[in-house]
Design a protein around this motif. Structure first.
Motif, PDB file in Angstrom:
ATOM      1  N   ASP A 241       0.811  -1.225   0.000  1.00 42.68           N
ATOM      2  CA  ASP A 241       0.000   0.000   0.000  1.00 42.68           C
ATOM      3  C   ASP A 241       0.843   1.273   0.000  1.00 42.68           C
ATOM      4  O   ASP A 241       0.314   2.369  -0.212  1.00 42.68           O
ATOM      5  CB  ASP A 241      -0.915   0.032   1.247  1.00 42.68           C
ATOM      6  CG  ASP A 241      -1.927  -1.097   1.248  1.00 42.68           C
ATOM      7  OD1 ASP A 241      -2.556  -1.313   0.198  1.00 42.68           O
ATOM      8  OD2 ASP A 241      -2.089  -1.749   2.291  1.00 42.68           O
ATOM      9  N   ILE A 242       2.130   1.141   0.248  1.00 41.93           N
ATOM     10  CA  ILE A 242       2.976   2.326   0.388  1.00 41.93           C
ATOM     11  C   ILE A 242       2.933   3.210  -0.857  1.00 41.93           C
ATOM     12  O   ILE A 242       2.809   4.443  -0.762  1.00 41.93           O
ATOM     13  CB  ILE A 242       4.432   1.910   0.702  1.00 41.93           C
ATOM     14  CG1 ILE A 242       4.518   1.301   2.101  1.00 41.93           C
ATOM     15  CG2 ILE A 242       5.384   3.113   0.582  1.00 41.93           C
ATOM     16  CD1 ILE A 242       5.889   0.765   2.465  1.00 41.93           C
ATOM     17  N   ALA A 243       3.001   2.606  -2.023  1.00 40.86           N
ATOM     18  CA  ALA A 243       3.073   3.389  -3.260  1.00 40.86           C
ATOM     19  C   ALA A 243       1.830   4.225  -3.506  1.00 40.86           C
ATOM     20  O   ALA A 243       1.888   5.268  -4.163  1.00 40.86           O
ATOM     21  CB  ALA A 243       3.332   2.458  -4.449  1.00 40.86           C
ATOM     22  N   THR A 244       0.674   3.780  -2.988  1.00 42.80           N
ATOM     23  CA  THR A 244      -0.576   4.492  -3.263  1.00 42.80           C
ATOM     24  C   THR A 244      -1.105   5.294  -2.085  1.00 42.80           C
ATOM     25  O   THR A 244      -1.901   6.208  -2.263  1.00 42.80           O
ATOM     26  CB  THR A 244      -1.674   3.492  -3.704  1.00 42.80           C
ATOM     27  OG1 THR A 244      -1.807   2.464  -2.713  1.00 42.80           O
ATOM     28  CG2 THR A 244      -1.311   2.864  -5.053  1.00 42.80           C
ATOM     29  N   GLN A 276       3.185  -5.330  -6.610  1.00 37.97           N
ATOM     30  CA  GLN A 276       2.979  -4.130  -5.796  1.00 37.97           C
ATOM     31  C   GLN A 276       4.091  -3.929  -4.781  1.00 37.97           C
ATOM     32  O   GLN A 276       4.404  -2.790  -4.408  1.00 37.97           O
ATOM     33  CB  GLN A 276       1.627  -4.203  -5.083  1.00 37.97           C
ATOM     34  CG  GLN A 276       0.431  -4.090  -6.026  1.00 37.97           C
ATOM     35  CD  GLN A 276      -0.882  -4.184  -5.271  1.00 37.97           C
ATOM     36  OE1 GLN A 276      -1.100  -5.100  -4.483  1.00 37.97           O
ATOM     37  NE2 GLN A 276      -1.761  -3.223  -5.505  1.00 37.97           N
ATOM     38  N   ASP A 277       4.695  -5.028  -4.309  1.00 36.75           N
ATOM     39  CA  ASP A 277       5.818  -4.889  -3.391  1.00 36.75           C
ATOM     40  C   ASP A 277       6.948  -4.115  -4.060  1.00 36.75           C
ATOM     41  O   ASP A 277       7.536  -3.197  -3.472  1.00 36.75           O
ATOM     42  CB  ASP A 277       6.326  -6.269  -2.955  1.00 36.75           C
ATOM     43  CG  ASP A 277       5.434  -6.910  -1.901  1.00 36.75           C
ATOM     44  OD1 ASP A 277       4.777  -6.164  -1.154  1.00 36.75           O
ATOM     45  OD2 ASP A 277       5.392  -8.139  -1.832  1.00 36.75           O
ATOM     46  N   SER A 280       6.198  -0.425  -4.482  1.00 41.18           N
ATOM     47  CA  SER A 280       6.401   0.348  -3.252  1.00 41.18           C
ATOM     48  C   SER A 280       7.880   0.583  -2.986  1.00 41.18           C
ATOM     49  O   SER A 280       8.279   1.657  -2.519  1.00 41.18           O
ATOM     50  CB  SER A 280       5.755  -0.377  -2.063  1.00 41.18           C
ATOM     51  OG  SER A 280       4.338  -0.333  -2.166  1.00 41.18           O
TER      52      SER A 280
END
Length: 341
Positions: A241-244, A276-277, A280
């Motif tokens: 979730d970090i990237a978003t 997604q990892d 991020s």
């Protein structure tokens, strides 16, 4: 100096000193005291009225030779004493004292209900019978009733408004019984057992477990209560979730609180995992100084293959640092609603 009246108890003397310090604008940390001590101290404050100057000076001299002599008037009443000690005694102690005062003085239960916020009263207005809600709306100040009405679904609000038209013949005894029932059930005479609601507690736990366990628990929650599961999913914040959800400008604030070795391990494992990892990990590297990013990439190249358990632990450490920054008010996460917009 004349000896202080021996009938003045140590508890009363302590209450006098506390009141003097409060009057001087001092903030006292009393919540760490035993609950019985907090109860005794607050009861003494509630029982005091005007203190004569001679007694006050003698008490002040007994506790400290450097305290300036002042005259004062104590709060007068448990509620005023609790207001004076707001934030300085534990919520459980304050709740117990209010309950004792209400029972001993035959307090009006409607005062407790009316003191509730519109957000808390929403549970009453959406869960109780229409007749009860009509009485509630009639007892509330107009401004608070209007705010509460705005929080209720339109059809429900319309039906409550119509029910108010049927309250003209209701007896005072019935109104009193309704007030007592609502105060007992909703006014919170007991302090909450947990600091956070269930969704936040489950989300916090799942934030720190492995992905496999998290996915399995969420799948089970969907079968039990799909709505609760959806709320928990929104409360969860994991490495992907970090990237978003982390603002670009907050990356340096977070990474400075992560051990460099763990950060290297987390980024290495995330990039190896892909998806997604990896997004991020790239997001973190792209939003820090070029010098630091180059240094981390060099260390990542030397780190080699990372064990799955070590990678998850390191990524959880990064997420934990983000959570700590959020809880400390240093940063705010981008909400899922903002993402959807």
């Amino acid at each position: 100096m004349t000896q202080i009246d021996e009938t003045v108890s140590r508890s009363r003397k302590a209450a006098m000193v506390v009141q003097m310090l409060l009057a001087e604008g001092q903030r006292l940390s009393l919540s760490s005291l035993p609950e019985e001590t907090q109860l005794r101290l607050t009861r003494e404050l509630g029982a005091m009225r005007t203190i004569d100057r001679t007694t006050l000076l003698q008490v002040a001299a007994e506790f400290t030779r450097d305290l300036e002599a002042v005259a004062m008037t104590a709060p007068g009443g448990v509620e005023k004493a609790l207001n004076a000690l707001d934030g300085q005694i534990s919520p459980a102690t304050a709740a117990r004292l209010r309950e004792e005062a209400s029972k001993s003085q035959g307090g009006d239960p409607w005062a407790q209900v009316i003191a509730m916020s519109p957000a808390d009263l929403r549970a009453v207005a959406t869960g109780e019978a229409l007749e009860v809600c009509a009485v509630l709306m009639s007892k509330l100040p107009v401004a608070k009733a209007a705010e509460l009405m705005g929080l209720i679904p339109g059809e429900r609000a319309r039906r409550i408004a119509f029910a108010i038209s049927r309250t003209s013949a209701i007896t005072p005894d019935a109104v009193a019984r309704i007030g007592a029932a609502l105060a007992s059930q909703y006014a919170g005479t007991q302090a909450p057992v947990f600091a956070q609601p269930p969704v936040q507690r489950v989300g916090a736990i799942l934030n720190s477990v492995g992905a496999a366990t998290r996915d399995s628990v969420l799948a089970g929650l969907v079968d039990e209560d799909a709505s609760f599961a959806d709320d928990v999913r929104k409360a969860i914040f994991t490495f992907p979730d970090i990237a978003t959800r982390l603002a670009a400008g907050d990356v340096p604030k977070v990474t400075r609180n992560v051990d460099n070795g763990e950060l290297v391990t987390a980024l290495t494992a995330a990039q190896a995992a892909g998806g997604q990892d990896a997004e991020s990990a790239d997001f973190i590297l792209a939003n820090m100084s070029q010098r630091m990013a180059d240094s981390l990439r060099e260390e990542m190249g030397e780190r080699g293959k990372v064990k799955k358990s070590d990678g998850e632990s390191a990524m959880n450490a990064v997420v934990g640092a983000i959570r700590d920054a959020v809880d400390g008010g240093e940063i705010s996460l981008i909400s899922t609603e903002e993402e959807e917009d």
